[in-house]
Design a protein around this motif. Sequence first.
Motif, PDB file in Angstrom:
ATOM      1  N   GLY A 162       1.725 -11.265  -4.513  1.00  0.00           N
ATOM      2  CA  GLY A 162       2.743 -11.043  -3.313  1.00  0.00           C
ATOM      3  C   GLY A 162       3.232  -9.041  -4.014  1.00  0.00           C
ATOM      4  O   GLY A 162       3.066  -8.372  -3.153  1.00  0.00           O
ATOM      5  N   ILE A 163       3.566  -8.892  -4.917  1.00  0.00           N
ATOM      6  CA  ILE A 163       3.411  -7.932  -6.025  1.00  0.00           C
ATOM      7  C   ILE A 163       2.899  -6.653  -6.053  1.00  0.00           C
ATOM      8  O   ILE A 163       2.360  -5.298  -5.470  1.00  0.00           O
ATOM      9  N   MET A 164       1.694  -7.800  -6.339  1.00  0.00           N
ATOM     10  CA  MET A 164       0.373  -6.577  -6.139  1.00  0.00           C
ATOM     11  C   MET A 164       0.168  -6.216  -4.868  1.00  0.00           C
ATOM     12  O   MET A 164      -0.530  -4.992  -4.142  1.00  0.00           O
ATOM     13  N   GLY A 165       0.198  -6.800  -3.551  1.00  0.00           N
ATOM     14  CA  GLY A 165      -0.138  -6.742  -1.973  1.00  0.00           C
ATOM     15  C   GLY A 165       0.611  -5.242  -1.752  1.00  0.00           C
ATOM     16  O   GLY A 165       0.586  -4.629  -1.138  1.00  0.00           O
ATOM     17  N   MET A 166       1.543  -5.438  -1.940  1.00  0.00           N
ATOM     18  CA  MET A 166       3.449  -4.676  -1.887  1.00  0.00           C
ATOM     19  C   MET A 166       2.561  -3.486  -2.827  1.00  0.00           C
ATOM     20  O   MET A 166       2.530  -2.080  -1.855  1.00  0.00           O
ATOM     21  N   MET A 167       2.305  -3.748  -3.747  1.00  0.00           N
ATOM     22  CA  MET A 167       2.078  -1.596  -4.527  1.00  0.00           C
ATOM     23  C   MET A 167       0.475  -1.570  -3.788  1.00  0.00           C
ATOM     24  O   MET A 167       0.082  -0.503  -3.221  1.00  0.00           O
ATOM     25  N   ILE A 168      -0.154  -2.298  -3.345  1.00  0.00           N
ATOM     26  CA  ILE A 168      -2.169  -1.777  -2.766  1.00  0.00           C
ATOM     27  C   ILE A 168      -1.099  -1.458  -1.466  1.00  0.00           C
ATOM     28  O   ILE A 168      -2.468  -0.151  -0.989  1.00  0.00           O
ATOM     29  N   GLY A 169      -0.184  -1.702  -0.497  1.00  0.00           N
ATOM     30  CA  GLY A 169       0.159  -1.548   0.202  1.00  0.00           C
ATOM     31  C   GLY A 169       0.989   0.165   0.996  1.00  0.00           C
ATOM     32  O   GLY A 169       0.460   0.957   1.347  1.00  0.00           O
TER      33      GLY A 169
END
Length: 678
Positions: free
Chosen positions: A51-58
């Motif tokens: 979820g953190i990776m998704g947020m950072m990629i976003g």
Amino acid sequence: MLSKLALRNAKRSFKDYFIYLITMIFITSLMFAFNSMIFSEDIQKISSEAGIMGMMIGLATFFIVLIIIWLIHYMIRFMAEKRSREFATYLLLGFHKKQVASLFFKETVILGTVSFLIGLIPGVFLQQVITTLIYAIVDTEYSLHLEFKAGTLLMTAAIFAGSYFLALIRNKKRFRKMNIRDMMYLDQQNEELNNGNKSGRQWMFFAAVLYMLFFSWMMVSGRFTDGNIYFMIIGLIVSVYFLYMGLSAFLIGYIRSGKNGVLKGANIFVLRQLASKVKTMQFTLGTLTVLFMVALLGSSHALMLNQFQTTQADINWPFDIAVYNPDPGYDFSAENELIKKDSKISSELVYQIFEDHKSDFRKFMEKYYRDVLENSVANDSAYFKYDTYMKLSDYNTLREMAGYEKVSLEKNQYLIQIKSRLEDAGRRFSHTSLTISGNEYKCAGVYTEGFEQNGHNGADYLLVVPDQAADGMKPYYSLLTAQVKGSVQPDLTDNLLDLHDSGKSILDEDYYETDIDRGYGTDIMYVSNQHVYVREIETKSMKSLLSTIIFPLFYVGLVFLCVALTVLAVQQLSDSAKYKHRYSLLSKLGLREKEISCVILKQLFLYYLFPFITAIVISGGIVLYDSREFFKLATSQAPSWSYFGISILLFGGIYLIYFIATYVEFRRNIGIWEKNLR
């Protein structure tokens, strides 16, 4: 008819703006690959931080969208200017403005659609590469297989289409306001070098350099605060634009001076070409330099974090399992049985840490951080209330378990075990004598091997004394340390924590409400702060967490770099076609084909050099400073310059590819290969 004409013009644009289209294809591939990480079930299986990776990629995508919109807007405007006479001819033939605008809109949409569809193919390949890398980082096997999610495709398409739409809307409004005369002369607006008196602008060049030096001094001297850092960064960006405004005037003045270097060979031609380009592209060159800076900074910091995550376990965590208990008399029998149930123990030790109701070393460390490192992380929660001591016999047993050589102490000696990044602090304190039970002890040495000093074997530091000296001290807390053969069960940490009523992390809301006296050290990147530490599990967790930062940084860096290089290449290739007669004139003046090629090479080299060198100088200073500060708070073995050096080699290679492609296409455009310079 308009559709056929748009298709024909789009085919012609594929050749004229090939580098731009290749860049858009590459950006599409990157967007698809990284967006797939948000929806990937494979990533969710191995990473609790998905979820953190998704947020950072976003977050990274947000900045990338802004720069893509700028690139598309820039290229659409650039293509419209270069074809302005063609559009004016359409109007003279009876086309309406709306028809001409619609024609250009269709051409652009065709180019964008083709780039997007082609980009999806390498995007699927890149998706597998990135997934494999993430699995490799967390030491997990991955079998290549196609994973295609509708959400990935829709998200990538929406970002791509939205970027084109926003860029087209702005250009379409501008297009409709222009008349035939505007279109006829649009491509000639900024092509002449004004020889008027521009010496007054040279101060901008020197002012920019002075500000950059001032920025460096503020950074190195540690004078940045929360109140001024944002203004200083804004000032740095503005100074980059001032640099090119002043550089234009500086080059014009140098050309007019007529010095020997100007009049030698074809230098005057190269310098006038360069001065003209800098003058007409001041803002663009400033923007490109900022993009190069962001790319280099992103890559360097990603490499810094990657080096940290690959070496952290070996540097600081030599033991497979460490369990803390605030009760000095705790026997760890339950924990021992649980570990043996899941793994095979090769060696273990249950022992105590002692205290003498003194905090001399702690006070020294707080002062060291405050006065020498100029940092406030050594606060009350960083260290135990009292200095932590260990028996020499226990210390040597642990050293043997970790694969280190045993040490010896005389009756009146002690030694310091401290993190390698704090070796200087240990050396400074080593001149201090300790008084234990009325006896004076002198330091016999400072040891900096990894020793799990984030709340287990002390916090940052540990004082080792002879066994008889420790016998006169009060037991502080107890520890179980073990080495195991093979892997451990993924839930071992949770199972061990379940045995502890006080098994809390410093991240738990009620951690500081307990009466437990415990420190966790001053590391800032990743701290094993729980009572239970399992090396294999903590290492995977750390690598997974840091990967959520490392990959988006590389993502942003690559996109920004390619966007900047595309603008540089397209500008030069456009000029090669537009000003072909200038090189034909050089041929008529007696320059041979080899000499003209040398002129082109020198012109492109200087044009590519200025923004890249400026970015290297500015970002290099920032990276060196950041890496030095990073080393103060997170143990690292690589020298500070290595991160930036690798970034230059990596991005320099991409830079060289664009440069060679531009040079080859430039020669072809002016007809050197066809030997038709007339």
